[in-house]
Design a protein around this motif. Sequence first.
Motif, mmCIF file in Angstrom:
data_model
loop_
_atom_site.group_PDB
_atom_site.id
_atom_site.type_symbol
_atom_site.label_atom_id
_atom_site.label_comp_id
_atom_site.label_asym_id
_atom_site.label_seq_id
_atom_site.Cartn_x
_atom_site.Cartn_y
_atom_site.Cartn_z
ATOM 1 N N SER A 19 0.792 -1.236 0.000
ATOM 2 C CA SER A 19 0.000 0.000 0.000
ATOM 3 C C SER A 19 0.822 1.283 0.000
ATOM 4 C CB SER A 19 -0.981 0.001 1.176
ATOM 5 O OG SER A 19 -0.301 -0.057 2.411
ATOM 6 N N TRP A 48 1.045 2.566 -3.499
ATOM 7 C CA TRP A 48 -0.252 3.102 -3.912
ATOM 8 C C TRP A 48 -0.460 4.495 -3.321
ATOM 9 C CZ3 TRP A 48 -4.425 0.524 -6.614
ATOM 10 C CH2 TRP A 48 -4.063 -0.736 -7.113
ATOM 11 N N ILE A 92 1.671 1.133 -11.065
ATOM 12 C CA ILE A 92 2.330 0.562 -9.885
ATOM 13 C C ILE A 92 3.485 -0.339 -10.320
ATOM 14 C CG2 ILE A 92 2.048 -1.037 -7.946
ATOM 15 C CD1 ILE A 92 0.825 1.663 -7.368
#
Length: 422
Positions: A19, A22, A312
């Motif tokens: 995460s 992100w 990503i």
Amino acid sequence: MAKNIQAIRGMHDILPDQSPVWHFLEQQVRAVLDSYGYRELRTPVVEMTDLFKRSIGEVTDIVEKEMYTFEDRNGDSLTLRPECTASCVRAGIENGLFHNQVQRIWYYGPMFRHERPQKGRYRQFYQIGAEAYGLDGPDIDIEMILLTRRFWECLGLEGLELQINTLGTPDERSVYREQLVAYLSEHKAQLDEDSLRRLGSNPLRILDSKNPEMRELIAGAPSLMDYLGDESKGHFETLCAGLEGAGVSYVVNTRLVRGLDYYARTVFEWVTDRLGAQGTVCAGGRYDGLVEQLGGKPTPAVGFAMGVERLIVLLEERETPLQLQTLDAYLVLVGDTPQKQGVLLADRLRREVPGLRLMSHCGGGSFKSQFKKADRSGARFALVLGEDELEQGVIGVKYLREEREQERVALNSLANYLQGQI
């Protein structure tokens, strides 16, 4: 023993270790969009199925093969959104956002398509997009492309190629379509199964075929550029001149048509060769007729969408590793009294030191075991509070990522000390 339930194929968890990348992408993109004056619009994940049939086109792959469609208890046909432009237009019409107004909006969220999962392509995938309504000149097209270039600069991504094309007006495209169908029909034996299916419904999509055996046939097809009127040509020439003036390198790809029926005039894609077959990371263009098509008044529009998972992958493969935010400190608490005081101390420090990222140890344990957890947490330093430190009104500061001597700081001045370290 009960069988484990696994995630649906093509729908992935984003784990805590993943995460931070992100978050980095989201923060950078949001900052760029804010700097250009775009405002966020959030729409439902589920819409009426007719919205996508009317906007995307009933004879597109998305509607024919890929949508997650179901009937609810009232007998209505509903669909998990496969893209967000139709939802933005629906929201704009329903809420009166387009009436004598210019709107610059952006969105972020999950989309759903039942495709064969592969690198960079999932059945639940995330998109970030931006759209502008009420502006018909090429200047807003240029702004959109410059905005996307700014993303790559802020994300530190290199090697992306900009491809552009123009699809002209619907009337110009209709004339061209007749000529294209005539040409392809003469070479029907060379068309693959997908192209034969599209020949009568969406022949322009054949130009975007990835089948290498059809490359020569497609190269010999008529060019849409030859069927454009002066206004469409002028729009495209101004777009090209604007990009050149801004120092944006581009390639004119006359076979770039995009997969959705609603596009007209400008279309563009940013592509890379680092993702295999899924090389497009950002795509968009104009869709001046879509608002009227969905029941609103004629409203020019332009926008783009980016595949977050594909970005990503590129971020994780950067030559220069990302400097992602981690914990500043881990609070080690040794002894009964420090453990009781630790929660209060951590809460006070978070309030007194804005932006401090502090994890307080819970669950007891020896100094050695806690220190191992502090190191594994990724924190820059450990704050060590034992019975002796508490009696003396100090706390130990042990730097975990730097060659620095351990320090002892007075508890009543710890907040000021930390402010100078973060």
